[in-house]
Design an enzyme around this catalytic site. Structure first.
Site, PDB file in Angstrom:
ATOM      1  N   HIS A  63       0.854  -1.194   0.000  1.00 28.62           N
ATOM      2  CA  HIS A  63       0.000   0.000   0.000  1.00 28.62           C
ATOM      3  C   HIS A  63       0.883   1.235   0.000  1.00 28.62           C
ATOM      4  O   HIS A  63       1.908   1.253   0.683  1.00 28.62           O
ATOM      5  CB  HIS A  63      -0.897  -0.017   1.250  1.00 28.62           C
TER       6      HIS A  63
ATOM      7  N   ASP B 143      -7.746  -5.248   0.324  1.00 31.12           N
ATOM      8  CA  ASP B 143      -8.306  -6.085  -0.732  1.00 31.12           C
ATOM      9  C   ASP B 143      -7.949  -7.560  -0.599  1.00 31.12           C
ATOM     10  O   ASP B 143      -8.447  -8.379  -1.358  1.00 31.12           O
ATOM     11  CB  ASP B 143      -7.828  -5.585  -2.106  1.00 31.12           C
TER      12      ASP B 143
HETATM   13  N1  ACO Z   1       4.227  -7.973  -3.628  1.00 28.55           N
HETATM   14  C1  ACO Z   1       5.574  -8.051  -3.575  1.00 28.55           C
HETATM   15  N2  ACO Z   1       6.395  -6.993  -3.474  1.00 28.55           N
HETATM   16  C2  ACO Z   1       5.819  -5.783  -3.431  1.00 28.55           C
HETATM   17  C3  ACO Z   1       4.422  -5.619  -3.492  1.00 28.55           C
HETATM   18  C4  ACO Z   1       3.615  -6.773  -3.593  1.00 28.55           C
HETATM   19  N3  ACO Z   1       2.273  -6.700  -3.653  1.00 28.55           N
HETATM   20  N4  ACO Z   1       4.127  -4.299  -3.431  1.00 28.55           N
HETATM   21  C5  ACO Z   1       5.290  -3.659  -3.361  1.00 28.55           C
HETATM   22  N5  ACO Z   1       6.323  -4.542  -3.355  1.00 28.55           N
HETATM   23  C6  ACO Z   1       7.753  -4.241  -3.287  1.00 28.55           C
HETATM   24  C7  ACO Z   1       8.228  -3.656  -4.608  1.00 28.55           C
HETATM   25  O1  ACO Z   1       8.616  -4.664  -5.507  1.00 28.55           O
HETATM   26  C8  ACO Z   1       9.368  -2.776  -4.157  1.00 28.55           C
HETATM   27  O2  ACO Z   1      10.480  -3.608  -3.931  1.00 28.55           O
HETATM   28  P1  ACO Z   1      11.969  -3.112  -4.323  1.00 28.55           P
HETATM   29  O3  ACO Z   1      12.194  -1.904  -3.456  1.00 28.55           O
HETATM   30  O4  ACO Z   1      12.829  -4.278  -3.990  1.00 28.55           O
HETATM   31  O5  ACO Z   1      11.911  -2.771  -5.794  1.00 28.55           O
HETATM   32  C9  ACO Z   1       8.888  -2.247  -2.799  1.00 28.55           C
HETATM   33  O6  ACO Z   1       7.942  -3.215  -2.311  1.00 28.55           O
HETATM   34  C10 ACO Z   1       8.203  -0.903  -2.901  1.00 28.55           C
HETATM   35  O7  ACO Z   1       7.246  -0.968  -3.919  1.00 28.55           O
HETATM   36  P2  ACO Z   1       6.604   0.279  -4.612  1.00 28.55           P
HETATM   37  O8  ACO Z   1       6.073  -0.118  -5.962  1.00 28.55           O
HETATM   38  O9  ACO Z   1       7.525   1.450  -4.566  1.00 28.55           O
HETATM   39  O10 ACO Z   1       5.395   0.611  -3.679  1.00 28.55           O
HETATM   40  P3  ACO Z   1       4.210   1.549  -4.058  1.00 28.55           P
HETATM   41  O11 ACO Z   1       3.865   2.298  -2.828  1.00 28.55           O
HETATM   42  O12 ACO Z   1       4.463   2.338  -5.276  1.00 28.55           O
HETATM   43  O13 ACO Z   1       3.098   0.473  -4.464  1.00 28.55           O
HETATM   44  C11 ACO Z   1       1.115  -0.685  -4.675  1.00 28.55           C
HETATM   45  C12 ACO Z   1       1.875   0.374  -3.889  1.00 28.55           C
HETATM   46  C13 ACO Z   1       0.916  -0.228  -6.132  1.00 28.55           C
HETATM   47  C14 ACO Z   1      -0.253  -0.848  -4.025  1.00 28.55           C
HETATM   48  C15 ACO Z   1       1.903  -2.029  -4.663  1.00 28.55           C
HETATM   49  O14 ACO Z   1       2.091  -2.433  -3.323  1.00 28.55           O
HETATM   50  C16 ACO Z   1       1.235  -3.130  -5.461  1.00 28.55           C
HETATM   51  O15 ACO Z   1       1.399  -3.219  -6.677  1.00 28.55           O
HETATM   52  N6  ACO Z   1       0.441  -4.016  -4.748  1.00 28.55           N
HETATM   53  C17 ACO Z   1      -0.279  -5.060  -5.447  1.00 28.55           C
HETATM   54  C18 ACO Z   1      -1.626  -4.516  -5.948  1.00 28.55           C
HETATM   55  C19 ACO Z   1      -2.585  -4.222  -4.816  1.00 28.55           C
HETATM   56  O16 ACO Z   1      -2.824  -5.045  -3.953  1.00 28.55           O
HETATM   57  N7  ACO Z   1      -3.196  -3.002  -4.862  1.00 28.55           N
HETATM   58  C20 ACO Z   1      -4.211  -2.573  -3.885  1.00 28.55           C
HETATM   59  C21 ACO Z   1      -3.756  -1.371  -3.125  1.00 28.55           C
HETATM   60  S1  ACO Z   1      -4.897  -0.976  -1.839  1.00 28.55           S
HETATM   61  C22 ACO Z   1      -6.159  -0.267  -2.611  1.00 28.55           C
HETATM   62  O17 ACO Z   1      -6.091   0.285  -3.699  1.00 28.55           O
HETATM   63  C23 ACO Z   1      -7.517  -0.289  -1.921  1.00 28.55           C
END
Ligand code: ACO
Length: 328
Positions: free
Chosen positions: A208, A263
């Site tokens: 998140h 979610d």
């Molecule tokens: N699974 C595994 N690794 C993850 C995940 C995940 N779901 N989410 C983030 N990471 C990791 C990234 O790979 C990154 O790793 P790195 O630093 O080694 O490259 C690190 O965590 C940071 O990730 P970011 O992309 O910078 O985090 P950001 O805040 O931009 O992303 C997001 C948030 C888009 C929600 C992301 O966590 C994601 O894609 N989650 C999966 C989709 C999801 O569940 N979305 C629902 C969000 S809640 C909502 O909308 C109600």
């Protein structure tokens, strides 16, 4: 949410009456939903229906009316979503009827009969948990539309477009599809290694932008998932899969501040209520409509300014015009 204070009894009754008398939507919107192919995607159908409402109503911004229009939109969202479910399931149109709650009116319109209290309660809780959450992508998209003084129905279309994506509102569907793909609790470890670790893919329903720990809403969804799982073997199976997957996900990703988000378990609640996967993002939209509208109205009434970001140009400073026939 809309008025900033808990209502007095008389105010609550006025809002409730307004909601109850606003479930009707123009026939053109209902006909459109039923005329499109059954495989049509839910949020696309909602956008289409709201596009019809924007064309027909096109309300202007008036402080004395904005909040009433917001209540009308919430009621009509329930009608639109219930009928999307009915159209996709091959059922006949049905308009929600007044009841003790929006949750019951929506569910009984969708399913076409009495719905047990346990499911209505879970739906009511889902509507509350998803109502608002600061300024995620969908709220931001709708705010941009509102800042141009576009009508409130069109602002909902803008917000829906951003909600749809799997990185935002679409995540509950994606999370649940993982549970379906895994199929049984003893296959979770192998699936996690092959599909997440080896392929370096993201675990859906995890992570998140704001929370770097457990999403508090997720814990409440999990509680209701547990309640719906008691006495329902299929729901229990998905809950067992989700719990094992959550454990592996937390062990692997918590070091990066990545934990289950709202979610991860919400889909199990929606499934336990009786909805297929294609309804999950639509239910998120039904709950979030009120939060979106509260943001749009607050923004326009209290601090209105056109939202227009600037771009920083980083390309070459000058490029000569080359006629098409000379471009090779
Ligand atoms: N699974 C595994 N690794 C993850 C995940 C995940 N779901 N989410 C983030 N990471 C990791 C990234 O790979 C990154 O790793 P790195 O630093 O080694 O490259 C690190 O965590 C940071 O990730 P970011 O992309 O910078 O985090 P950001 O805040 O931009 O992303 C997001 C948030 C888009 C929600 C992301 O966590 C994601 O894609 N989650 C999966 C989709 C999801 O569940 N979305 C629902 C969000 S809640 C909502 O909308 C109600």
């Amino acid at each position: 949410m809309l008025y900033g204070e808990l209502p007095k009894k008389s105010d609550l009754q006025r809002v409730k009456n307004k909601l109850d008398e606003s479930f009707e939507v123009p026939d053109q919107a209902i006909n459109l939903i039923y005329s499109l192919p059954k495989e049509s995607e839910t949020i696309g159908l909602m956008e289409a229906a709201f596009g019809v409402l924007a064309a027909i109503y096109n309300p202007t911004w008036e402080k004395a009316k904005n909040k009433d229009i917001a209540i009308e939109i919430v009621a009509k969202t329930a009608t639109i979503l219930a009928n999307i479910y009915r159209a996709k399931e091959g059922l006949k149109p049905r308009i929600p009827q007044p009841s003790e709650s929006l949750a019951r009116s929506f569910l009984e319109a969708a399913f076409g009969g009495h719905v047990e209290d346990k499911k209505v309660k879970a739906m009511d809780i889902a509507l509350i948990l998803y109502t608002d959450h600061e300024v995620p992508a969908s709220t931001t998209a709708g705010l941009v539309a509102a800042s141009t003084l576009s009508d409130l129905y069109s602002c909902i279309v803008a917000a829906l477009s951003a909600l749809k994506g799997p990185l935002h509102g679409g995540a509950a569907e994606e999370a649940f599809k993982q549970f379906v793909e895994i199929g049984s609790p003893e296959k979770v470890d192998e699936w996690f290694k092959t599909n997440i670790l080896d392929k370096k893919k993201r675990l859906m329903g995890f992570g998140h932008r704001v929370y770097r720990t457990f999403d508090p809403r997720g814990k409440i969804f999990k509680k209701y998932a547990e309640e719906l799982a008691s006495g329902n073997e299929q729901v229990k199976k998905y809950l067992d899969i989700a719990e094992r997957l959550e454990k592996l996900g937390v062990e692997t990703f918590s070091g990066k501040g990545v934990y289950p988000n709202t979610d991860f378990y919400s889909g199990i609640v929606f499934y336990g209520i009786g909805f297929p996967i294609y309804m999950f993002t639509g239910i998120f939209a039904l709950s979030r409509t009120l939060g979106w509208l509260a943001h749009f109205i607050e923004y326009v009434e209290e601090q209105h300014r056109l939202i227009r970001p600037r771009a920083l140009y980083v390309g070459p400073s000058q490029r000569d015009y080359v006629p098409l026939e000379n471009r090779g």
